[in-house]
Design an enzyme around this catalytic site. Structure first.
Site, short mmCIF file in Angstrom:
data_model
loop_
_atom_site.label_atom_id
_atom_site.label_comp_id
_atom_site.label_asym_id
_atom_site.label_seq_id
_atom_site.Cartn_x
_atom_site.Cartn_y
_atom_site.Cartn_z
N PHE A 185 32.20 48.91 -12.46
CA PHE A 185 31.96 47.47 -12.26
C PHE A 185 30.58 47.25 -11.66
O PHE A 185 29.97 48.14 -11.07
CB PHE A 185 33.05 46.84 -11.38
CG PHE A 185 33.05 47.32 -9.94
CD1 PHE A 185 32.34 46.63 -8.96
CD2 PHE A 185 33.76 48.45 -9.57
CE1 PHE A 185 32.35 47.06 -7.64
CE2 PHE A 185 33.78 48.90 -8.25
CZ PHE A 185 33.07 48.20 -7.29
N CYS A 186 30.08 46.03 -11.87
CA CYS A 186 28.79 45.61 -11.33
C CYS A 186 28.84 44.10 -11.16
O CYS A 186 29.92 43.50 -11.19
CB CYS A 186 27.65 46.04 -12.23
SG CYS A 186 27.76 45.37 -13.92
N THR A 187 27.71 43.46 -11.02
CA THR A 187 27.70 42.02 -10.74
C THR A 187 28.17 41.20 -11.94
O THR A 187 29.11 40.41 -11.83
CB THR A 187 26.28 41.57 -10.34
OG1 THR A 187 25.81 42.38 -9.27
CG2 THR A 187 26.29 40.10 -9.92
N ILE A 214 31.94 41.51 -11.51
CA ILE A 214 32.57 40.94 -10.32
C ILE A 214 32.66 39.42 -10.42
O ILE A 214 33.67 38.82 -10.04
CB ILE A 214 31.78 41.33 -9.05
CG1 ILE A 214 31.80 42.85 -8.86
CG2 ILE A 214 32.35 40.64 -7.82
CD1 ILE A 214 30.81 43.35 -7.82
#
Length: 284
Positions: A185-187, A214
């Site tokens: 996951f990341c932004t 996210i």
């Protein structure tokens, strides 16, 4: 005036970027848009802002203009609103990669890595395992300073300073991922998608990317199984699980995130310095 902020990326094989660059720049300037568009052989990544009329016109242009031969017809945009223009100018740049990993460019035509949507992921985390009964490992692909603002509970965080370090730390820590379902996951999705593709290519099984990152997770299910806020690369600094700006700010001098607690320090001078400045200076 309300400004519409658009963010989007898409992994797709491109080979006419040099010809497109002046035409895309001219169209964006005609519309009064500001921001940055990155074009690379592996795809497009953009952050732009303008009036509602201008951003709607840009979406229609990038999706449907014959110039692009339908390569961006399915491009999905994330939208937010602001009271002012967050960007100073309009740039269209040619890059080797739309997000730098310093590995051979991925091959979009071979397909993206599998993804898991926010609601399914929440159900997995609620149960402690995926639908097949495997334990779920959340893998944070962001930089260490972003992770410090907030992340998923019990997420793996290898304290990288830049995304190009990701392949090396994965090679060194493959044992952490064996026998588990790995959710990168990341932004907003771009780094975790490329990370998932890389892990898939080097033979790590049961890898997923968090669809939309996210911010999409916040939008769909709120802050379940997440602690803190989410760092964003714009004037807002961080968003809470309700997608509202927080009281975190970015230090003008060293670019560190300054929490409300750190803002009480005598060394915090708005626009000049923060408690992290000495450490940043010694590391320079």
């Amino acid at each position: 005036m309300t400004i519409v902020n658009l963010a989007a990326y898409h992994f797709v094989s491109l080979d006419a970027n040099e010809q497109w660059r002046p035409l895309v720049t001219a169209r964006c300037n005609e519309l009064g848009l500001r921001g940055t568009i990155l074009l690379a052989p592996e795809g497009i990544n953009l952050f732009i802002a303008g009036t509602r009329e201008a951003t709607d016109a840009f979406i229609a242009y990038i999706r449907h203009d014959p110039l692009f031969e339908g390569k961006f017809a399915t491009l999905q945009f994330k939208e937010s609103l602001s009271d002012s223009q967050p960007f100073r100018r309009m740039l269209v740049r040619l890059k080797r990669e739309i997000i730098t990993m310093k590995k051979p460019a991925i091959k979009p035509e071979l397909g993206r890595a599998p993804f898991v949507d926010a609601r399914t992921l929440k159900a997995w985390l609620d149960r402690g395992h995926d639908d097949a009964g495997r334990p779920v490992v959340m893998l944070d692909t962001r930089n260490a300073f972003e992770v410090d603002v907030g992340t998923f509970d019990n997420a793996l965080d290898y304290r990288i300073d830049k995304f190009s370090e990701f392949p090396e730390v994965i090679d060194a820590n493959r044992a952490d991922l064996e026998g588990k379902t790995v959710v990168s996951f990341c932004t907003g999705g771009i780094r975790c998608e490329k990370a998932a593709i890389h892990m898939k290519e080097i033979g790590i099984d049961n890898v997923y990317q968090l669809e939309g990152g996210i911010l999409k997770y916040f939008e769909e299910v709120g802050g379940a199984h997440y602690h803190g806020d989410c760092f964003v690369f714009d004037y807002r600094t961080a968003l809470n699980p309700q997608l509202q700006p927080t009281e975190n700010v970015t230090c003008f001098a060293c670019r560190a995130v300054v929490t409300p607690e750190a803002q009480q320090s005598p060394s915090y001078v708005p626009g000049k310095s923060c408690p992290a400045c000495p450490q940043a200076a010694s590391a320079a």
